[in-house]
Design a protein around this motif. Sequence first.
Motif, PDB file in Angstrom:
ATOM      1  N   TRP A  70     -50.953  29.961  74.432  1.00 42.20           N
ATOM      2  CA  TRP A  70     -50.337  29.998  73.108  1.00 42.20           C
ATOM      3  C   TRP A  70     -48.812  30.038  73.223  1.00 42.20           C
ATOM      4  N   PHE A  71     -48.307  30.864  74.123  1.00 36.67           N
ATOM      5  CA  PHE A  71     -46.859  31.004  74.295  1.00 36.67           C
ATOM      6  C   PHE A  71     -46.234  29.696  74.759  1.00 36.67           C
ATOM      7  N   ASN A  72     -46.878  29.008  75.685  1.00 41.14           N
ATOM      8  CA  ASN A  72     -46.368  27.719  76.145  1.00 41.14           C
ATOM      9  C   ASN A  72     -46.363  26.694  75.009  1.00 41.14           C
ATOM     10  N   LEU A  73     -47.378  26.712  74.179  1.00 39.59           N
ATOM     11  CA  LEU A  73     -47.416  25.781  73.048  1.00 39.59           C
ATOM     12  C   LEU A  73     -46.294  26.084  72.055  1.00 39.59           C
ATOM     13  N   GLN A  74     -45.975  27.355  71.878  1.00 40.71           N
ATOM     14  CA  GLN A  74     -44.871  27.725  70.988  1.00 40.71           C
ATOM     15  C   GLN A  74     -43.534  27.226  71.526  1.00 40.71           C
ATOM     16  N   GLU A  84     -44.161  27.656  85.511  1.00 38.57           N
ATOM     17  CA  GLU A  84     -42.863  27.603  84.843  1.00 38.57           C
ATOM     18  C   GLU A  84     -42.671  28.825  83.954  1.00 38.57           C
ATOM     19  N   LEU A  85     -43.723  29.312  83.368  1.00 38.94           N
ATOM     20  CA  LEU A  85     -43.648  30.493  82.516  1.00 38.94           C
ATOM     21  C   LEU A  85     -43.251  31.725  83.315  1.00 38.94           C
ATOM     22  N   LEU A  86     -43.763  31.821  84.523  1.00 39.24           N
ATOM     23  CA  LEU A  86     -43.461  32.961  85.383  1.00 39.24           C
ATOM     24  C   LEU A  86     -42.237  32.734  86.259  1.00 39.24           C
TER      25      LEU A  86
END
Length: 88
Positions: A70-74, A84-86
């Motif tokens: 969800w966070f990546n889609l936002q 990439e998120l981490l």
Amino acid sequence: MDLITPPHQSSKQHWPKALRRWLAHLRQIIETVNDKLLNTFRLARERPHDLTGFQACLAAKVALHNFCIWFNLQRDEAPLAFAELLAW
């Protein structure tokens, strides 16, 4: 639980190609989910003392996974771009 397997192709009662293809597609999805649970979530390494401990651990890991998607889609990123998120 029933297990359905296609007959051998040399058998006189073989399944149509479209049905075998559809089942192969379903099998690929199931194997992907199993791999994700065992390797990505490291469920093979979990050693809970009882079933509720395992369920709690699984629920926490799945919730974190869904939150990251969800966070990546936002952020208009690829849904499964966890590295990439981490920032690895």
